[in-house]
Motif scaffolding. Structure first.
Motif, mmCIF file in Angstrom:
data_model
loop_
_atom_site.group_PDB
_atom_site.id
_atom_site.type_symbol
_atom_site.label_atom_id
_atom_site.label_comp_id
_atom_site.label_asym_id
_atom_site.label_seq_id
_atom_site.Cartn_x
_atom_site.Cartn_y
_atom_site.Cartn_z
ATOM 1 N N UNK A 84 0.832 -1.206 0.000
ATOM 2 C CA UNK A 84 0.000 0.000 0.000
ATOM 3 C C UNK A 84 0.866 1.255 0.000
ATOM 4 N N UNK A 85 1.965 1.224 0.779
ATOM 5 C CA UNK A 85 2.850 2.391 0.860
ATOM 6 C C UNK A 85 3.540 2.643 -0.477
ATOM 7 N N UNK A 86 3.901 1.552 -1.177
ATOM 8 C CA UNK A 86 4.544 1.710 -2.495
ATOM 9 C C UNK A 86 3.556 2.346 -3.482
ATOM 10 N N UNK A 87 2.296 1.902 -3.450
ATOM 11 C CA UNK A 87 1.292 2.496 -4.363
ATOM 12 C C UNK A 87 1.132 3.975 -4.062
ATOM 13 N N UNK A 88 1.075 4.309 -2.761
ATOM 14 C CA UNK A 88 0.906 5.722 -2.397
ATOM 15 C C UNK A 88 2.118 6.543 -2.822
ATOM 16 N N UNK A 89 3.322 5.986 -2.627
ATOM 17 C CA UNK A 89 4.548 6.706 -3.018
ATOM 18 C C UNK A 89 4.520 6.970 -4.519
ATOM 19 N N UNK A 90 4.155 5.939 -5.286
ATOM 20 C CA UNK A 90 4.124 6.083 -6.746
ATOM 21 C C UNK A 90 3.104 7.153 -7.161
ATOM 22 N N UNK A 91 1.944 7.143 -6.491
ATOM 23 C CA UNK A 91 0.909 8.156 -6.800
ATOM 24 C C UNK A 91 1.417 9.556 -6.491
ATOM 25 N N UNK A 92 2.326 9.680 -5.503
ATOM 26 C CA UNK A 92 2.880 11.008 -5.170
ATOM 27 C C UNK A 92 3.988 11.413 -6.129
ATOM 28 N N UNK A 93 4.290 10.557 -7.104
ATOM 29 C CA UNK A 93 5.309 10.910 -8.095
ATOM 30 C C UNK A 93 6.705 10.443 -7.743
ATOM 31 N N UNK A 94 6.815 9.576 -6.728
ATOM 32 C CA UNK A 94 8.139 9.066 -6.333
ATOM 33 C C UNK A 94 8.475 7.852 -7.201
ATOM 34 N N UNK A 95 9.726 7.810 -7.677
ATOM 35 C CA UNK A 95 10.162 6.672 -8.504
ATOM 36 C C UNK A 95 10.517 5.494 -7.592
ATOM 37 N N UNK A 96 9.931 4.340 -7.888
ATOM 38 C CA UNK A 96 10.202 3.152 -7.074
ATOM 39 C C UNK A 96 11.397 2.392 -7.646
ATOM 40 N N UNK A 97 12.259 1.900 -6.753
ATOM 41 C CA UNK A 97 13.322 1.000 -7.200
ATOM 42 C C UNK A 97 12.843 -0.440 -7.130
ATOM 43 N N UNK B 43 17.408 13.367 -2.536
ATOM 44 C CA UNK B 43 18.801 12.901 -2.437
ATOM 45 C C UNK B 43 19.058 11.868 -1.354
ATOM 46 N N UNK B 44 17.960 11.371 -0.712
ATOM 47 C CA UNK B 44 18.150 10.355 0.339
ATOM 48 C C UNK B 44 17.545 9.039 -0.133
ATOM 49 N N UNK B 45 18.348 7.975 -0.107
ATOM 50 C CA UNK B 45 17.822 6.649 -0.431
ATOM 51 C C UNK B 45 16.957 6.179 0.739
ATOM 52 N N UNK B 46 15.662 5.971 0.462
ATOM 53 C CA UNK B 46 14.715 5.563 1.517
ATOM 54 C C UNK B 46 14.277 4.123 1.278
ATOM 55 N N UNK B 47 14.297 3.368 2.377
ATOM 56 C CA UNK B 47 13.826 1.980 2.345
ATOM 57 C C UNK B 47 12.537 1.909 3.156
ATOM 58 N N UNK B 48 11.531 1.274 2.607
ATOM 59 C CA UNK B 48 10.323 0.972 3.387
ATOM 60 C C UNK B 48 10.453 -0.474 3.831
ATOM 61 N N UNK B 49 10.138 -0.763 5.079
ATOM 62 C CA UNK B 49 10.317 -2.144 5.525
ATOM 63 C C UNK B 49 9.290 -2.558 6.553
#
Ligand code: CMX
Length: 135
Positions: A89-102, A125-131
């Motif tokens: 769910x967090x990845x979908x929300x991040x993508x909707x906010x325009x964040x590029x997913x790795x 400029x910060x590599x963020x990990x969701x876990x």
């Protein structure tokens, strides 16, 4: 997205044993685990501070993500990991906010976590990990 706490801070180091010694002697922390993550081309060491961990990362391959990071920028903070309830769910929300997913879906990371990274170029400029603790 609901973040519960900073799960860990990842620090790129050139020599894991020397860095472990530093964290144990200078900061009085205890290394509770050393783990190799072959897929990520790293050896990791973990320390607990409250509910947050320090994850030291030594590259096992100069072409891996941490090897390239150290070559380009030297040792230092490599990523910050946020604990979330729901990674998909967090990845979908991040993508909707325009964040590029790795990672478009979670995968297995060190210390029993399911993990997914966001591209640092879309997060200031910060590599963020969701876990999330794996089941
Ligand atoms: N933090 C911030 N910026 C970073 C970065 C990081 N950790 N790593 C690379 N960058 C920047 C570089 O400085 C470079 O910026 P410029 O273009 O301004 O010079 C840009 O991103 C591209 O860097 P690169 O060296 O060409 O590297 P790649 O694009 O091949 O890869 C990244 C960068 C973030 C996509 C890749 O490292 C990645 O997929 N990381 C996620 C996986 C990972 O880091 N695994 C290790 C930890 C595993 C674990 O904790 O278990």
């Amino acid at each position: 997205m609901k973040l519960s706490h900073i799960e860990h801070i990842g620090i790129a180091v050139s020599n894991l044993e020397n860095a472990i010694k530093l964290y144990e002697t200078a900061f009085g922390l205890e290394c509770y685990k050393i783990e190799e993550v072959a897929e990520q081309k790293v050896r990791t060491a973990f320390f607990m501070i409250g509910q947050t961990k320090i994850e030291l990362l030594e590259s096992t391959d100069p072409e891996g993500p941490v090897g390239k990071f150290i070559e380009k920028r030297g040792e230092g903070v490599h990523h910050i990991a946020f604990a979330v309830e729901d990674i998909n769910g967090s990845l979908s929300e991040a993508e909707k906010s325009g964040i590029k997913l790795l990672d478009s879906k979670p995968r297995k990371g060190a210390d029993g976590l399911d993990i997914a990274f966001l591209h640092p170029k879309s997060t200031s400029g910060v590599l963020i990990e969701l876990c999330k603790k794996g089941s």
